[in-house]
Design a protein around this motif. Structure first.
Motif: not given
Ligand SMILES: Nc1ncnc2c1ncn2[C@@H]1O[C@H](COP(=O)(O)OP(=O)(O)O)[C@@H](O)[C@H]1O
Ligand SMILES: O=C(O)[C@@H](O)C(=O)COP(=O)(O)O
Length: 423
Positions: A144-154, A327-335
């Motif tokens: 659920k906390d993956h930096p690139l693809n957080p999984m929120h639906d099982s 990620q809040a500072r620089f963006g998910r993809t960018e960081s």
């Protein structure tokens, strides 16, 4: 070379995980990085796993790369191509599992195909279409906390339906338990209603074996290493005691290092344990994004001082809170991208400093490292932990050993074990 099985993997650690499973099941397997250059001399093998770095790129690009890889495999005789995805179904609503699956189904003219990330050996099981990681549903797991693809639906039927142009069915555990003919009948019924892909439940190895037998009815299937095990067993008609096809690898010696870019809970714990046995340098994420060249140069200077005395570990990995703040500072993809490139810089510097044995933790991180080092292919050596083999370079100017570890794989002492397994 006529292939008995072809596979397209959406990342490099995942590819080595699948290649390891196929090898252990007795199929001689090589892992290539992308579609191999025609000049690359590949050993005579039963299976090729073409590793792509296509999990977190735009869906159209992932489709194009996967179709090219699939075409290369079928031209070499593969009557069945498995699309290897993560056992935790890492993806977003934009893809890339659904779009790639749709494209390969269309190219190969498939009817209803099986999709299952179940891999019971690493505690990934699927019940009523819901993926469990250990004892908890996917959406409550560290994914659920993956930096690139957080999984929120099982619920994978729902997850895949959001990504695919077609409707998605379910083959439930009772049907899997009833055996191949029951699964075939269910696939035929789904096909009649226009459903082209179905999530297959699986909890035990016997369900993987049923899955493998039925998957081979169609030219393509989608899943993780558990499906690979089923396919290998179905192809070889062999039991669990079939001899491994792993190559005996000579010791290389020389300096060894570990690079960690995974922020998975398992990797964070492995770094903590490694700190008790070898020098560990923890890098600040923000410095890697804003002052990459300086941060990398300092880390390499630190490593060069210590490498003559033994292995070192350099980690960019952060806790979920640290990742969220960056990620809040620089963006998910960018960081993510900046830190992957810093990991690649570090790998290049470590190899220049003489390192020939390298352990990398993290799928995207491994992709960036292997691409930077320009490695064309790997042969499979012994297994270090479930899903993580020793890899030996093929067709590269330098002979090296690697372990490309999926963030979530391995026990707490994984790093020490990996170094022992690649002398
Ligand atoms: N401290 C950090 N903050 C934010 N992102 C990070 C940090 N350290 C690493 N990353 C990024 O997190 C991602 C981890 O993904 P990956 O390497 O695939 O690991 P895993 O195998 O656990 O999925 C990479 O894009 C990596 O660059
Ligand atoms: O199936 C798996 O879990 C692995 O083979 C895999 O794909 C891991 O991906 P990363 O965690 O991104 O390395």
């Amino acid at each position: 070379m006529t292939l008995r099985l072809g596979a397209v993997a959406d990342d490099y650690t995942g590819a080595s995980d699948l290649a390891n499973t196929l090898t252990k099941a007795g199929l001689r397997t090589v892992q290539t990085i992308g579609v191999p250059d025609p000049a690359l001399a590949l050993p005579d093998v039963d299976a090729v796993v073409v590793a792509l770095k296509s999990r977190a790129i735009p869906a159209d690009d992932a489709v194009a790369l996967s179709r090219a890889a699939c075409g290369w495999l079928t031209e070499r005789g593969a009557a069945h191509v498995m699309f290897k995805v993560c056992s935790t179904f890492d993806s977003t609503d934009a893809g890339n599992i659904g779009p790639v699956m749709d494209a390969l189904r269309a190219d190969l003219g498939a009817a209803t195909i099986l999709v299952s990330p179940a891999f019971p050996e690493t505690q990934r099981t699927v019940y009523q279409g819901h993926l469990f990681v250990g004892t908890v549903p996917l959406s409550e797991s560290p994914l659920k906390d993956h930096p690139l693809n957080p999984m929120h639906d099982s619920n994978l039927v729902r997850v895949l339906a959001r990504q695919s142009a077609g409707r998605i069915g379910l083959i439930d555990l009772a049907t899997m338990e009833a055996g191949p003919e029951a699964v075939r009948a269910r696939c035929a019924a789904l096909a009649e209603t226009g459903i082209g892909a179905a999530i297959a439940d699986a909890v035990f190895e016997r369900h993987l074996e049923v899955m493998g037998i039925v998957a081979l009815d169609q030219p393509v299937s989608v899943g993780a290493s558990g499906l690979g095990l089923g396919l290998a067993r179905a192809l070889g008609r062999a039991g669990p005691d079939r001899a491994t096809a792993a190559a005996p690898l000579a010791a290389l010696g020389g300096p060894a290092a570990i690079l960690a870019g995974s922020c998975a809970a398992a990797t964070l714990e492995q770094i903590r344990i490694a700190e008790t046995v070898l020098p560990v340098l923890r890098l600040a994420g923000a410095a890697l994004v804003t002052e990459r060249a300086r941060a990398v140069a300092e880390a390499l200077a630190w490593a060069r001082e210590r490498l003559p005395h033994g292995p070192v570990l350099i980690a960019a990995s952060g806790t979920p809170e640290e990742v969220a703040a960056l990620q809040a500072r620089f963006g998910r993809t960018e960081s993510g991208h900046a830190i992957e490139q810093a990991s690649a810089d570090l790998a290049e510097g470590l190899v220049a400093a003489g390192v020939r044995r390298l352990v990398v933790a993290g799928g995207e991180t491994s992709g960036a490292v292997v691409d930077r080092l320009g490695l064309p292919a790997f042969l499979l050596g012994p297994e270090i932990a479930a899903g993580v083999p020793v890899l030996a370079t093929v067709g590269a100017p330098l002979e090296m050993r690697f372990a490309l570890k999926s963030g979530n794989f391995g026990g707490p002492d994984f790093f020490a074990r990996a170094l022992e397994a690649m002398p």
